[in-house]
Design an enzyme around this catalytic site. Structure first.
Site, short mmCIF file in Angstrom:
data_model
loop_
_atom_site.label_atom_id
_atom_site.label_comp_id
_atom_site.label_asym_id
_atom_site.label_seq_id
_atom_site.Cartn_x
_atom_site.Cartn_y
_atom_site.Cartn_z
N ASP A 10 -6.62 6.42 10.60
CA ASP A 10 -5.76 5.57 9.84
C ASP A 10 -5.19 6.31 8.85
O ASP A 10 -5.73 7.15 8.14
CB ASP A 10 -6.56 4.27 9.22
CG ASP A 10 -7.11 3.23 9.96
OD1 ASP A 10 -6.83 3.34 11.39
OD2 ASP A 10 -7.94 2.52 9.62
N ASP A 134 -5.64 -9.64 14.98
CA ASP A 134 -6.47 -9.12 13.84
C ASP A 134 -6.29 -10.48 13.03
O ASP A 134 -4.96 -11.11 12.85
CB ASP A 134 -5.82 -7.95 13.10
CG ASP A 134 -5.53 -6.85 13.93
OD1 ASP A 134 -5.93 -6.77 15.00
OD2 ASP A 134 -4.52 -6.22 13.64
#
Length: 247
Positions: A10, A134
């Protein structure tokens, strides 16, 4: 279906970080050189990397493109594939990442538009796109998880499958970065629609990944436990190979 274990990278502000439950204010920085992190995981045996432009996810457009291109180049030297998500909202965005050598593009916020997803499947092919499903409490979260919607994830998954989508990344935001275990039940419900579901968020250890494999999921993304040294990639990959051979 082959099970794939994907180390997460990330990127926020050009650095490799992990967030806690998607909170940008609750970040832990692990490296100022994401490409070096990619090299490390590839040397540990990773064959597929999951890369997210966190700034891009929040802002709605690519922010860390140059850093991510470096990751893609490093991965390619090891024969490893890369999927990229975060701020990818247009046809041009998808084309640019695929042209840069990315194997799959993850579309989160954009996945709400089922008709658009169907069009992109026609243009790029089902194997090039992943729906990022998500959310919290089984409901979709978008715009870098900052906006919580009332859209049931499983209902959207069914619509996307019927539109031609074949891959989904399923993240329980409330478990992401917590080491509380992945929400395999939710991922399993998505898988039951016909999508190949990759579980993400909360993976603690090798046992969690083996459980995901035994549940018949397409894969799992591992993040915080890997960076904190609680999860050993080479060992886990060997265990998964053993499990696959035994099936």
């Amino acid at each position: 279906m082959t099970f794939t274990l994907l180390p997460a990278i990330d990127v926020l502000g050009g650095r490799c970080v992990r967030l806690h439950k998607g909170d940008y204010a609750a970040k832990t920085e692990y490296s100022d050189n994401p490409a070096a992190v990619a090299r490390h995981w590839c040397e540990q045996g990773a064959t597929f990397l999951h890369v997210v432009d966190l700034d891009g996810a929040k802002d709605g457009h690519s922010v860390n493109a140059s850093v991510i291109r470096d990751i893609v180049r490093v991965a390619a030297t090891y024969g490893a594939a890369v999927e990229v998500g975060g701020g990818i909202r247009t046809t041009a965005d998808i084309a640019a990442w695929l042209d840069a050598g990315v194997s799959r593009v993850v579309l989160g916020t954009a996945s709400r538009d089922v008709a658009q997803m169907a069009s992109w499947i026609d243009t790029f092919g089902a194997d090039k796109l992943v729906a990022g499903l998500d959310g919290r409490g089984g409901k979709l979260a978008v715009d870098g998880w900052l906006e919580q919607t009332a859209t049931p994830i499983v209902d959207l998954a069914q619509q996307l499958y019927e539109a031609g989508v074949r891959h989904a990344l399923v993240t329980d935001v409330n478990r992401d970065g917590t080491l509380a275990g992945a929400n395999l039940a939710l991922a399993g419900e998505v898988q039951a629609t016909g999508l190949g579901a990759i579980a993400s968020g909360g993976i603690r250890d090798e046992a969690d990944v083996v459980a995901a494999m035994r549940a018949g999921l397409a894969g799992a993304v591992v993040g915080k436990s890997l960076y904190d040294g609680k999860f050993h990639l080479t060992q886990a990959l060997a265990r998964l190979q053993e499990e696959e051979s035994a099936c």
